[in-house]
Design an enzyme around this catalytic site. Structure first.
Site, PDB file in Angstrom:
ATOM      1  NE  ARG A 237     -39.487 -56.573  46.100  1.00  0.00           N
ATOM      2  CZ  ARG A 237     -38.938 -57.769  46.396  1.00  0.00           C
ATOM      3  NH1 ARG A 237     -39.530 -58.555  47.291  1.00  0.00           N
ATOM      4  NH2 ARG A 237     -37.800 -58.153  45.834  1.00  0.00           N
ATOM      5  CD  GLU A 266     -39.742 -54.051  52.916  1.00  0.00           C
ATOM      6  OE1 GLU A 266     -38.713 -54.643  52.552  1.00  0.00           O
ATOM      7  OE2 GLU A 266     -40.886 -54.383  52.570  1.00  0.00           O
ATOM      8  CG  HIS A 285     -38.514 -58.060  52.800  1.00  0.00           C
ATOM      9  ND1 HIS A 285     -38.588 -57.070  51.853  1.00  0.00           N
ATOM     10  CD2 HIS A 285     -38.485 -59.218  52.093  1.00  0.00           C
ATOM     11  CE1 HIS A 285     -38.606 -57.590  50.639  1.00  0.00           C
ATOM     12  NE2 HIS A 285     -38.545 -58.909  50.760  1.00  0.00           N
TER      13      HIS A 285
END
Ligand code: GLV
Length: 324
Positions: A237, A266, A285
């Site tokens: 993360r 993000e 991602h």
């Protein structure tokens, strides 16, 4: 009467079909996440919520949805969900561990190799017409075979990365909050302190959940301990890495390279200062983004959701304490 559920993004057909046979399914049909206020409105009368890691699922949302029986996240990580609040309200939260382990470990290794051998720069070099001859010192990278890999977090994905590293004859160090004796015996990985791992590793790969303890784990102090030739890989993360400290570390040569699949913020805006650096690769991602993995994740999330609607224990539950 069919249960009413809300699904926050497009789904693979098989999972959608599975849900539609027994539920009234309302789907947010755009490629960006539904705005928070709209999501709150949408779940008001729903019994089930099928969500993604980009949706903020907090206590206020749960309170706005008095009929909500289950929250099913289509991801293994669930730091976007207020799990304690869900438990307090008796709502089970599902996630999808296992079915994305290999895809994610493959991608962590893809990033490791790509950074080691400067693939991003090499591709740009050719596309920009700079390839005029073969050169002894052109785009020199680092060895992977026989190097030392430090894995932070020796859970399912950390272990799958260690397994891949054995094919490259790498020495694998790991740090975790608890010793993983079975993994040590099976994979030959060595436990050490976080400091030792950072000092000794040529590659550092992150495989911990995002929690209050791991937020900012990779900060200025951590980068100062690392080798100037070291490469950081993050498929966990974004906020586990302090983005400002990483910028300084890469710019000042405290570490050599970073390869990130997850960022903070993000999505990473195209004008973010990290993207000005040549010694960085960023992917959007996509570590679990293989066809089989995403199909299985969606099916697992659908099964969790349906079990929750039937009042059964979720097969993959992030808050088993909800069952007392
Ligand atoms: C992806 O990041 C996941 O948590 O499944």
């Amino acid at each position: 009467m069919k249960h009413a559920i809300y699904v926050t993004r497009h789904l693979p057909e098989t999972a959608l079909y599975k849900l539609q046979t027994v539920c009234d399914v309302e789907i947010w049909d755009r490629d960006i996440p539904p705005p928070y206020d709209l999501l709150v409105e949408k779940v008001r009368d729903k019994q089930g919520l099928f969500c993604l890691l980009t949706d903020r699922i907090d206590a206020a949302l749960m309170d706005a949805a008095p009929r909500l029986k289950v929250i099913s996240q289509c991801a293994v990580g669930y730091d976007n969900i207020a799990v304690t609040a869900a438990t307090e309200r008796g709502i089970p939260v599902g996630n999808t561990p296992g079915v994305l382990t290999d895809a994610t470990a493959d991608f962590a290794f893809t990033l490791l190799m790509s950074a080691a051998r400067r693939i991003g720069e090499a591709i740009d070099y050719v596309r920009q017409g700079n390839w005029t001859t073969w050169g002894l010192t052109l785009l020199l990278g680092q060895s992977v075979y026989g190097a030392t890999l430090g894995i932070i977090g020796m859970g399912r994905i950390g272990q799958a990365v260690a397994q891949r590293a054995s094919g490259f004859n790498m020495k694998v160090l790991y740090y975790d909050t608890s010793r993983q004796h079975e993994a040590e015996a099976r994979l030959g990985v060595e436990f050490c302190s976080l400091e030792e791992l950072l000092q000794a590793s040529d590659y550092v790969s992150l495989h911990v959940n995002l929690t209050e303890e791991t937020r900012g784990l990779m900060d200025a102090q951590a980068f100062a301990l690392m080798k100037p030739t070291a490469i950081l890989i993050n498929t966990a993360r974004g906020p586990i890495v302090d983005a400002d400290a990483l910028h300084v570390a890469l710019k000042e040569g405290q570490i050599a390279y970073a390869a990130l699949d997850v960022t903070d913020p993000e999505p990473l805006p195209a004008d973010h200062n990290l993207l000005e650096l040549p010694n960085l690769i960023v992917a959007p991602h996509i570590a679990s983004a293989t066809v089989p993995s995403r199909n299985l994740m969606s099916m697992r999330a659908a099964e969790n959701l349906l079990a929750g609607l039937r009042g059964e224990r979720l097969p993959y539950c992030a808050n088993p304490e909800v069952y007392g």
